[in-house]
Motif scaffolding. Structure first.
Motif, PDB file in Angstrom:
ATOM      1  N   GLN A 106      42.713  49.434  47.425  1.00  0.00           N
ATOM      2  CA  GLN A 106      43.072  48.827  46.149  1.00  0.00           C
ATOM      3  C   GLN A 106      41.831  48.190  45.524  1.00  0.00           C
ATOM      4  OE1 GLN A 106      46.229  48.361  44.337  1.00  0.00           O
ATOM      5  NE2 GLN A 106      44.546  47.987  42.932  1.00  0.00           N
ATOM      6  N   GLN A 107      41.473  48.622  44.333  1.00  0.00           N
ATOM      7  CA  GLN A 107      40.297  48.073  43.682  1.00  0.00           C
ATOM      8  C   GLN A 107      40.604  46.677  43.151  1.00  0.00           C
ATOM      9  OE1 GLN A 107      39.348  51.819  41.225  1.00  0.00           O
ATOM     10  NE2 GLN A 107      37.331  50.994  41.687  1.00  0.00           N
ATOM     11  N   ARG A 108      39.720  45.749  43.468  1.00  0.00           N
ATOM     12  CA  ARG A 108      39.876  44.380  43.022  1.00  0.00           C
ATOM     13  C   ARG A 108      38.789  44.052  42.019  1.00  0.00           C
ATOM     14  NH1 ARG A 108      44.745  42.742  44.799  1.00  0.00           N
ATOM     15  NH2 ARG A 108      44.064  40.583  44.602  1.00  0.00           N
ATOM     16  N   VAL A 109      39.137  43.292  41.014  1.00  0.00           N
ATOM     17  CA  VAL A 109      38.170  42.850  40.021  1.00  0.00           C
ATOM     18  C   VAL A 109      37.631  41.500  40.464  1.00  0.00           C
ATOM     19  CG1 VAL A 109      37.808  42.263  37.593  1.00  0.00           C
ATOM     20  CG2 VAL A 109      39.380  44.103  38.213  1.00  0.00           C
ATOM     21  N   ARG A 110      36.317  41.377  40.515  1.00  0.00           N
ATOM     22  CA  ARG A 110      35.693  40.162  41.022  1.00  0.00           C
ATOM     23  C   ARG A 110      36.031  38.961  40.136  1.00  0.00           C
ATOM     24  NH1 ARG A 110      30.673  40.119  40.294  1.00  0.00           N
ATOM     25  NH2 ARG A 110      30.390  42.102  39.211  1.00  0.00           N
ATOM     26  N   PRO A 111      36.123  37.764  40.733  1.00  0.00           N
ATOM     27  CA  PRO A 111      36.433  36.556  39.952  1.00  0.00           C
ATOM     28  C   PRO A 111      35.475  36.334  38.795  1.00  0.00           C
ATOM     29  CG  PRO A 111      36.632  36.100  42.297  1.00  0.00           C
ATOM     30  CD  PRO A 111      36.066  37.484  42.193  1.00  0.00           C
ATOM     31  N   GLY A 112      34.190  36.665  38.992  1.00  0.00           N
ATOM     32  CA  GLY A 112      33.237  36.487  37.901  1.00  0.00           C
ATOM     33  C   GLY A 112      33.547  37.377  36.712  1.00  0.00           C
ATOM     34  N   VAL A 113      34.005  38.593  36.986  1.00  0.00           N
ATOM     35  CA  VAL A 113      34.370  39.508  35.896  1.00  0.00           C
ATOM     36  C   VAL A 113      35.643  39.024  35.201  1.00  0.00           C
ATOM     37  CG1 VAL A 113      35.017  41.876  35.331  1.00  0.00           C
ATOM     38  CG2 VAL A 113      33.242  41.447  37.038  1.00  0.00           C
ATOM     39  N   LEU A 114      36.589  38.494  35.987  1.00  0.00           N
ATOM     40  CA  LEU A 114      37.808  37.957  35.391  1.00  0.00           C
ATOM     41  C   LEU A 114      37.504  36.775  34.471  1.00  0.00           C
ATOM     42  CD1 LEU A 114      40.214  38.049  38.459  1.00  0.00           C
ATOM     43  CD2 LEU A 114      40.288  39.532  36.450  1.00  0.00           C
TER      44      LEU A 114
END
Length: 327
Positions: A106-114
């Motif tokens: 499952q691809q996760r979006v990094r907190p910095g990108v969020l």
């Protein structure tokens, strides 16, 4: 997806698109039995023997040098996306065919990108992978694409691990042609992007399953997929007919995230002073209303992606469009 068959059909389809006149080959009035160029003509233009090019067109790219591939690409007048696809096909042709398709994590979006998405309050912003799964979106992105997130063609409560998918919405939701006034052009671009991704990652089981699903359920997808067109999506204009904000024409930019392989940031902005800017401002105000949105975590990987809880009543369908059957 059989690699040799992919290579064969791609090269044949590109050869059929080049006329002798485009290649600078005189016809002398003879009757030609094949569309486009003959194999021997491509071989001559590429500086290789006819037998050697025939072997390439049969899918045998293992061990072929980059110089030969570049010569074939020039002979077939391939654009940047087609050249990249040919190189990907050659690269993956060297991997063992016995390798089982892999199920990517499952691809996760990094907190910095969020946090970056949340900070872009005046623009639509979302992150997608190469399969056109929406991994994350800011508040305005979730509002603009509410039709995609809430589509009946998307996974329901019984499939919590599956992400909203742009391609699945385009080809399986009958309302997609109303949401996208340029639906056919967008559909063709989406298929071309999926074909490019399939060349890069032939062992992606989720991608293979998506292609198989859409091929069996949508005649248009099957026809477009068989065309072997590929495209790199970078910048342009996209039109929307939103049930709340009305008609919008937005400029998009794409940015690959170097630290997250396969993830791309899409942003949409409106021309200053335009009717689309007014519509986007209204949509942002509507999306920010506490009565309209709640914030929730989910498979996109963050707690900042809003989930549309209720909507204003959609307006009447766009009279300029008819809904496709997607047969």
């Amino acid at each position: 997806m059989d690699r040799k068959e992919e290579i064969r059909e791609f090269l044949i389809s590109r050869r059929a698109k080049i006329s002798p006149e485009q290649a600078g080959i005189p016809r002398y009035g003879e009757l030609r039995r094949v569309p486009g160029l003959r194999r021997e003509e491509v071989a001559q233009l590429a500086g290789v023997s006819t037998d050697y090019y025939t072997r390439l067109e049969r899918g045998s790219l293992r061990g072929v040098s980059d110089a030969v591939l570049e010569a074939v690409a020039s002979a077939l007048q391939l654009d940047d996306a087609e050249r990249a696809h040919l190189m990907d096909l050659a690269r993956t042709a060297t991997t063992p065919s016995r390798r089982a398709p892999r199920q990517p994590p499952q691809q996760r979006v990094r907190p910095g990108v969020l946090r970056l998405l949340d900070g872009m309050t005046g623009a639509v912003a979302l992150v997608q992978n190469g399969r056109s799964d929406v991994l994350a979106a800011n508040l305005l992105g979730r509002a603009l694409y509410a039709e995609v997130f809430n589509s009946a063609a998307q996974p329901g409560p019984d499939s919590p691990g599956r992400l909203p998918n742009q391609a699945r919405y385009l080809f399986l939701d009958p309302h997609a042609a109303d949401f996208y006034p340029d639906w056919r052009a967008i559909a063709a671009t989406t298929v071309a992007m999926l074909r490019l991704e399939a060349g890069r990652n032939p062992h992606d089981r989720a991608l293979n399953e998506l292609v198989g699903e859409l091929t069996t359920r949508s005649g248009l997808f099957a026809a477009l997929w068989a065309g072997h067109d590929v495209r790199i999506h970078t910048t342009g204009t996209k039109r929307f007919h939103h049930p709340v904000a009305g008609d919008l024409s937005l400029q998009y930019e794409t940015l690959a995230l170097p630290g997250d392989e396969g993830q791309t940031l899409f942003t949409f902005t409106a021309e200053p002073g335009s009717a689309s800017e007014n519509a986007l401002t209204f949509l942002a105000s509507w999306a920010a209303s506490p009565l309209e949105t709640t914030t929730t975590g989910g498979p996109a990987g963050g707690s900042t992606v809003p989930e549309m809880r209720s909507h204003a009543q959609p307006g009447p369908p766009n009279p300029r469009k008819t809904e496709p059957s997607h047969d």
